[in-house]
Design a protein around this motif. Structure first.
Motif, PDB file in Angstrom:
ATOM      1  N   LEU A 138       0.830  -1.206   0.000  1.00  0.00           N
ATOM      2  CA  LEU A 138       0.000   0.000   0.000  1.00  0.00           C
ATOM      3  C   LEU A 138       0.866   1.259   0.000  1.00  0.00           C
ATOM      4  CD1 LEU A 138      -2.630  -1.106   2.673  1.00  0.00           C
ATOM      5  CD2 LEU A 138      -2.995  -0.898   0.205  1.00  0.00           C
ATOM      6  N   PRO A 139       0.368   2.335  -0.592  1.00  0.00           N
ATOM      7  CA  PRO A 139       1.102   3.598  -0.576  1.00  0.00           C
ATOM      8  C   PRO A 139       1.229   4.137   0.851  1.00  0.00           C
ATOM      9  CG  PRO A 139      -0.805   3.731  -2.050  1.00  0.00           C
ATOM     10  CD  PRO A 139      -0.888   2.435  -1.325  1.00  0.00           C
ATOM     11  N   THR A 140       2.369   4.713   1.142  1.00  0.00           N
ATOM     12  CA  THR A 140       2.621   5.291   2.459  1.00  0.00           C
ATOM     13  C   THR A 140       3.102   6.730   2.313  1.00  0.00           C
ATOM     14  OG1 THR A 140       4.912   4.521   2.488  1.00  0.00           O
ATOM     15  CG2 THR A 140       3.258   3.064   3.491  1.00  0.00           C
ATOM     16  N   LEU A 141       3.066   7.427   3.413  1.00  0.00           N
ATOM     17  CA  LEU A 141       3.644   8.764   3.496  1.00  0.00           C
ATOM     18  C   LEU A 141       4.652   8.756   4.629  1.00  0.00           C
ATOM     19  CD1 LEU A 141       0.413  10.942   3.236  1.00  0.00           C
ATOM     20  CD2 LEU A 141       2.041  10.413   1.420  1.00  0.00           C
ATOM     21  N   ARG A 142       5.774   9.396   4.393  1.00  0.00           N
ATOM     22  CA  ARG A 142       6.746   9.607   5.461  1.00  0.00           C
ATOM     23  C   ARG A 142       6.447  10.991   6.018  1.00  0.00           C
ATOM     24  NH1 ARG A 142      12.573   8.005   6.502  1.00  0.00           N
ATOM     25  NH2 ARG A 142      13.369   9.722   7.766  1.00  0.00           N
ATOM     26  N   LEU A 143       6.214  11.031   7.320  1.00  0.00           N
ATOM     27  CA  LEU A 143       5.918  12.278   8.004  1.00  0.00           C
ATOM     28  C   LEU A 143       7.046  12.603   8.966  1.00  0.00           C
ATOM     29  CD1 LEU A 143       2.167  11.643   8.961  1.00  0.00           C
ATOM     30  CD2 LEU A 143       3.072  12.604   6.840  1.00  0.00           C
ATOM     31  N   ARG A 144       7.244  13.883   9.199  1.00  0.00           N
ATOM     32  CA  ARG A 144       8.290  14.318  10.134  1.00  0.00           C
ATOM     33  C   ARG A 144       7.744  15.410  11.038  1.00  0.00           C
ATOM     34  NH1 ARG A 144      13.255  13.480  10.962  1.00  0.00           N
ATOM     35  NH2 ARG A 144      13.570  12.424   8.983  1.00  0.00           N
ATOM     36  N   TRP A 145       8.092  15.281  12.324  1.00  0.00           N
ATOM     37  CA  TRP A 145       7.844  16.320  13.297  1.00  0.00           C
ATOM     38  C   TRP A 145       9.180  16.973  13.609  1.00  0.00           C
ATOM     39  CZ3 TRP A 145       9.907  16.188  18.355  1.00  0.00           C
ATOM     40  CH2 TRP A 145       9.557  17.281  19.154  1.00  0.00           C
ATOM     41  N   THR A 146       9.226  18.260  13.451  1.00  0.00           N
ATOM     42  CA  THR A 146      10.411  19.036  13.806  1.00  0.00           C
ATOM     43  C   THR A 146       9.962  20.065  14.828  1.00  0.00           C
ATOM     44  OG1 THR A 146      11.263  18.747  11.579  1.00  0.00           O
ATOM     45  CG2 THR A 146      12.285  20.461  12.909  1.00  0.00           C
ATOM     46  N   PRO A 147      10.592  20.076  15.992  1.00  0.00           N
ATOM     47  CA  PRO A 147      10.149  21.018  17.009  1.00  0.00           C
ATOM     48  C   PRO A 147      10.329  22.459  16.555  1.00  0.00           C
ATOM     49  CG  PRO A 147      12.202  19.982  17.668  1.00  0.00           C
ATOM     50  CD  PRO A 147      11.747  19.301  16.408  1.00  0.00           C
ATOM     51  N   VAL A 148       9.417  23.276  16.975  1.00  0.00           N
ATOM     52  CA  VAL A 148       9.501  24.702  16.654  1.00  0.00           C
ATOM     53  C   VAL A 148      10.433  25.330  17.675  1.00  0.00           C
ATOM     54  CG1 VAL A 148       8.189  26.840  16.476  1.00  0.00           C
ATOM     55  CG2 VAL A 148       7.159  24.686  15.751  1.00  0.00           C
ATOM     56  N   THR A 149      11.447  25.976  17.178  1.00  0.00           N
ATOM     57  CA  THR A 149      12.358  26.675  18.085  1.00  0.00           C
ATOM     58  C   THR A 149      11.938  28.131  18.145  1.00  0.00           C
ATOM     59  OG1 THR A 149      13.901  26.992  16.273  1.00  0.00           O
ATOM     60  CG2 THR A 149      14.316  25.136  17.726  1.00  0.00           C
ATOM     61  N   PRO A 150      11.788  28.650  19.343  1.00  0.00           N
ATOM     62  CA  PRO A 150      11.345  30.038  19.443  1.00  0.00           C
ATOM     63  C   PRO A 150      12.372  30.987  18.851  1.00  0.00           C
ATOM     64  CG  PRO A 150      11.819  29.099  21.626  1.00  0.00           C
ATOM     65  CD  PRO A 150      12.032  28.028  20.608  1.00  0.00           C
ATOM     66  N   SER A 151      11.859  31.995  18.189  1.00  0.00           N
ATOM     67  CA  SER A 151      12.744  33.027  17.647  1.00  0.00           C
ATOM     68  C   SER A 151      13.281  33.847  18.815  1.00  0.00           C
ATOM     69  CB  SER A 151      11.981  33.953  16.703  1.00  0.00           C
ATOM     70  OG  SER A 151      11.436  33.215  15.655  1.00  0.00           O
ATOM     71  N   PRO A 152      14.514  34.328  18.678  1.00  0.00           N
ATOM     72  CA  PRO A 152      15.026  35.175  19.752  1.00  0.00           C
ATOM     73  C   PRO A 152      14.194  36.451  19.873  1.00  0.00           C
ATOM     74  CG  PRO A 152      16.620  34.966  17.944  1.00  0.00           C
ATOM     75  CD  PRO A 152      15.424  34.134  17.612  1.00  0.00           C
ATOM     76  N   ALA A 153      14.045  36.897  21.088  1.00  0.00           N
ATOM     77  CA  ALA A 153      13.274  38.126  21.320  1.00  0.00           C
ATOM     78  C   ALA A 153      13.970  39.296  20.635  1.00  0.00           C
ATOM     79  CB  ALA A 153      13.148  38.365  22.812  1.00  0.00           C
TER      80      ALA A 153
END
Length: 158
Positions: A138-153
């Motif tokens: 069956l067809p699959t998808l590769r998914l990725r979670w990349t954490p969001v890094t806060p931008s410097p103030a």
């Protein structure tokens, strides 16, 4: 709220039954009981290579499990008992895996598994590639979670 704990070998019969029931509900066209040896081999190989298996328990027993490899940043399996689906077990299990893999986490999911795709999207996973499941074709998808890094103030002007 579920209690999370490391998998124990004595959990195997309940984990296997949960996996078969959850996957049969998602894909009734596949005989997951026939795939039990594959799952047993996956657990043994994964544990030998340093992967982690964490189970979630609720008042009725095993609610779900997650199998992931922090070294490879790969989520191999997640399954939630049908009685516990929608009650937060999957979110807690994926949250545990994400915490153990703070640099990111990837997985492969059947492309037609709409419920799983919606869950992963809510959890911040995005499509990275397409593929094919080697067992089902069956067809699959590769998914990725990349954490969001806060931008410097922003710094005030001097």
């Amino acid at each position: 709220m579920n209690a999370l704990r490391p998998y124990r070998a004595s959990d195997w019969p309940e984990v296997l039954a949960l996996w078969i029931e959850a996957w049969t509900r998602a894909r009734a066209d596949i005989d997951f009981s026939a795939r039990a040896p594959w799952l047993a081999e996956l657990f043994a190989k994964s544990l030998a290579e340093g992967a982690r298996i964490v189970v979630a328990e609720d008042e009725s027993g095993l609610a779900g499990f997650v199998l992931f490899d922090p070294a490879r940043k790969w989520l191999e399996q997640i399954a939630v008992h049908p009685r516990a689906q929608g009650a937060g077990a999957a979110r807690e299990l994926i949250g545990h895996a994400k915490a153990a893999c703070p640099a990111g986490l990837a997985l492969s999911v059947n492309a037609d598994n709409c419920r799983a795709l919606a869950f992963y999207a809510r959890e911040g996973f995005a499509k990275e590639a397409e593929g094919v499941n080697p067992l089902s074709g069956l067809p699959t998808l590769r998914l990725r979670w990349t954490p969001v890094t806060p931008s410097p103030a922003p710094q005030p002007p001097r």
